[in-house]
Design an enzyme around this catalytic site. Structure first.
Site, PDB file in Angstrom:
ATOM      1  N   GLY A   7       6.793   8.896  13.219  1.00 13.14           N
ATOM      2  CA  GLY A   7       6.835   7.516  13.720  1.00 13.14           C
ATOM      3  C   GLY A   7       8.264   7.005  13.852  1.00 13.14           C
ATOM      4  CB  ALA A   9      10.084   6.848  18.768  1.00 15.23           C
ATOM      5  N   GLY A  10       9.310   4.294  16.411  1.00 16.04           N
ATOM      6  CA  GLY A  10       8.724   2.956  16.298  1.00 16.04           C
ATOM      7  C   GLY A  10       9.729   1.959  15.743  1.00 16.04           C
ATOM      8  CG  PHE A  11       9.813  -2.712  14.126  1.00 16.81           C
ATOM      9  CD1 PHE A  11      11.107  -3.149  14.409  1.00 16.81           C
ATOM     10  CD2 PHE A  11       9.079  -3.401  13.153  1.00 16.81           C
ATOM     11  CE1 PHE A  11      11.655  -4.235  13.732  1.00 16.81           C
ATOM     12  CE2 PHE A  11       9.622  -4.476  12.481  1.00 16.81           C
ATOM     13  CZ  PHE A  11      10.908  -4.895  12.766  1.00 16.81           C
ATOM     14  CB  ILE A  12       9.613   0.314  10.136  1.00 17.03           C
ATOM     15  CG1 ILE A  12       9.056  -1.118  10.170  1.00 17.03           C
ATOM     16  CG2 ILE A  12      10.273   0.596   8.780  1.00 17.03           C
ATOM     17  CD1 ILE A  12       7.905  -1.361   9.200  1.00 17.03           C
ATOM     18  N   GLY A  13      10.413   2.888  11.829  1.00 20.32           N
ATOM     19  CA  GLY A  13      10.852   4.286  11.816  1.00 20.32           C
ATOM     20  C   GLY A  13      12.223   4.459  12.459  1.00 20.32           C
ATOM     21  CB  THR A 132       0.764  -2.532   5.135  1.00 20.63           C
ATOM     22  OG1 THR A 132       0.686  -3.948   5.242  1.00 20.63           O
ATOM     23  CG2 THR A 132      -0.658  -1.974   5.135  1.00 20.63           C
ATOM     24  CG  ASP A 133       1.937  -7.168   2.493  1.00 23.04           C
ATOM     25  OD1 ASP A 133       1.436  -6.846   3.585  1.00 23.04           O
ATOM     26  OD2 ASP A 133       2.652  -8.190   2.351  1.00 23.04           O
ATOM     27  CD  GLU A 134      -1.710  -6.629   7.402  1.00 30.92           C
ATOM     28  OE1 GLU A 134      -2.851  -6.393   7.830  1.00 30.92           O
ATOM     29  OE2 GLU A 134      -0.782  -7.006   8.115  1.00 30.92           O
ATOM     30  CE1 TYR A 157      -1.571  -0.913  10.152  1.00 27.12           C
ATOM     31  CE2 TYR A 157      -1.667  -2.972   8.910  1.00 27.12           C
ATOM     32  CZ  TYR A 157      -0.996  -1.820   9.270  1.00 27.12           C
ATOM     33  OH  TYR A 157       0.248  -1.562   8.749  1.00 27.12           O
ATOM     34  CE  LYS A 161      -0.184   2.169   6.768  1.00 22.79           C
ATOM     35  NZ  LYS A 161       0.717   3.246   7.316  1.00 22.79           N
TER      36      LYS A 161
END
Ligand code: NAD
Ligand code: TDX
Length: 364
Positions: A7, A9-13, A132-134, A157, A161
């Site tokens: 991952g 190429a994603g936001f956090i990655g 995630t905290d979710e 989602y 996770k």
């Protein structure tokens, strides 16, 4: 170190990849390039000899095996996922495929690879699962999520996770895979795909389009600047104790309505536009997200106590950096906006059955 980042190429990655390469590590970005993956987010490291890229799916066991055998990582940081709650409501199948089956496939191949390493390299090897905290569900007005808070995921989602977290824990406990985990709060910052609240509102507000607030706008999230998160992740991956999980938070709880108003204020200040006027006037209350969690908030005392981490940015400084980044990087987001222009997601589950059958078929 040699680090394989799923991952990446994603936001956090991509923030993690840019940070690791900057530290001098050798990095392989392993990414399927879904709608959320973007090679433009890797532009700052693309020419670096220490960085390489492989387009592949974590559900594809042979591709994962080939990557591990060829690259020989000392560390795997697993960030590949379907990440948008609203999309998981419309079509949970791809979330089951990537987040559950993909994590399972990656764990199996990692265990196989780890088992064949010489003892000295096994000693050093780590698998870091980013979550995630979710997974902890929804808080009332008081309290914070701790590492021992019971799991109570509420969206498709977060359920996927949570499932992946349980798999990682079991692969550590049963097979001895040296895995660490982290559960973080809402990230924001540069290179964030404009479907999530903050980048969506920045771009809509910039062009004078409506700013959608789900429900009452009273829902609370704890905002973590993505570069602070990348630093925490590398610390956890390299110095965290195998078998443990660490919560990562931004110490920046905000109601959604206040987040949107803060973005309006920064943009009114930086890019006043007489035609648009005060941007708070663009706010529109819209139908609530089904199953909308009321409040997330993180206790990161364990990470702070064991590894000394705390966030560098506060919400005000991080938000201004973020808005300035979007203003300076139109070339990054304009092609994305042409493909997805903020249409409302997450109010139907019409595509779910077909999506599930197709996604699970592809995963097997
Ligand atoms: P993102 O959606 O921006 O990026 C996900 C990346 O994974 C993309 O590059 C995509 O191409 C890749 N990917 C998706 N499916 C894949 C597959 N089957 N095989 C290989 N690559 C695949 O997500 P993000 O916001 O950067 O989140 C990264 C991780 O952090 C996720 O595991 C997410 O659950 C977790 N997380 C995110 C946040 C947040 O606020 N964004 C908060 C907590 C946890
Ligand atoms: O247009 C919007 N209007 C709105 O009011 C959008 C897109 C969101 N919202 C609300 C819903 C949430 O209460 O804003 C809040 C934040 O929404 P998102 O940006 O979709 O994030 P969230 O659902 O909180 O999940 C995020 O943080 C945890 C990430 O997307 C997840 O990947 C991560 O695990």
């Amino acid at each position: 170190m040699k680090v394989l980042v799923t991952g990446g190429a994603g936001f956090i990655g991509s923030a993690v990849v840019r940070y690791l390469v900057g530290l001098g590590h050798e990095v392989l970005t392993f990414d399927k390039l879904t709608y959320a993956g973007n090679l433009a987010s890797l532009a700052p490291v693309w020419e670096e000899p220490r960085h390489s890229f492989q387009q592949a799916d974590i559900c594809d066991g042979p591709a994962v095996r080939q990557a591990l055998e060829a690259f020989q990582p000392d560390l795997i940081m697993h960030l590949a996922a379907e990440s948008h709650v609203d999309r998981s409501i419309d079509g949970p199948g791809t979330f089951i495929a990537t987040n559950v089956m993909g994590t399972y496939t990656l764990l199996q191949e990692t265990l196989r690879y780890y088992g064949a390493l010489p003892a000295a390299r096994q000693e050093r090897f780590r698998f870091h699962h980013v979550s995630t905290d979710e997974v902890f569900g929804s808080l009332g007005p008081e309290g914070l999520f701790r590492e021992d808070t019971p799991y109570q995921p509420n969206s498709p989602y977060s359920a996927t996770k949570a499932a992946s977290d349980h798999l990682v824990r079991a692969w550590h406990h049963t097979y001895g895979l040296p895995a660490v985990m982290s559960n973080c709060s809402n990230n924001y910052g540069p290179y964030h795909y404009p479907e999530k609240l903050i980048p969506l509102v920045i771009l809509n507000a910039l062009e004078g389009a409506p700013l959608p607030i789900y429900g009452t706008g009273e829902n609370v999230r704890d905002w973590l600047f993505v570069e602070d998160h990348a630093e925490a992740l590398v610390l956890i991956a390299t110095a965290g104790r195998p078998g443990e999980s660490y919560n990562v938070g931004g110490a920046s709880e905000q109601r959604n309505i206040d987040v949107v108003k803060a973005i309006c204020t920064v943009l009114d200040d930086l890019v006043p536009d007489a035609g648009i006027g005060a941007r708070e006037g663009l706010i529109r209350y819209v139908a609530d997200r089904p199953g909308h969690d009321a409040r997330y908030a993180i206790d990161f005392a364990k990470l702070n106590g064991e590894l000394g981490w705390r966030p560098r940015e506060n919400f005000e400084s991080g938000l201004e950096k973020t808005v300035r980044w979007y203003l300076a990087n139109r070339a990054w987001w304009e092609p994305l906006r042409a493909g997805y222009h903020g249409e409302r997601l997450g109010l139907t589950n019409g595509g779910a059955a077909a999506g599930a059958a197709q996604a699970l078929g592809n995963a097997s």
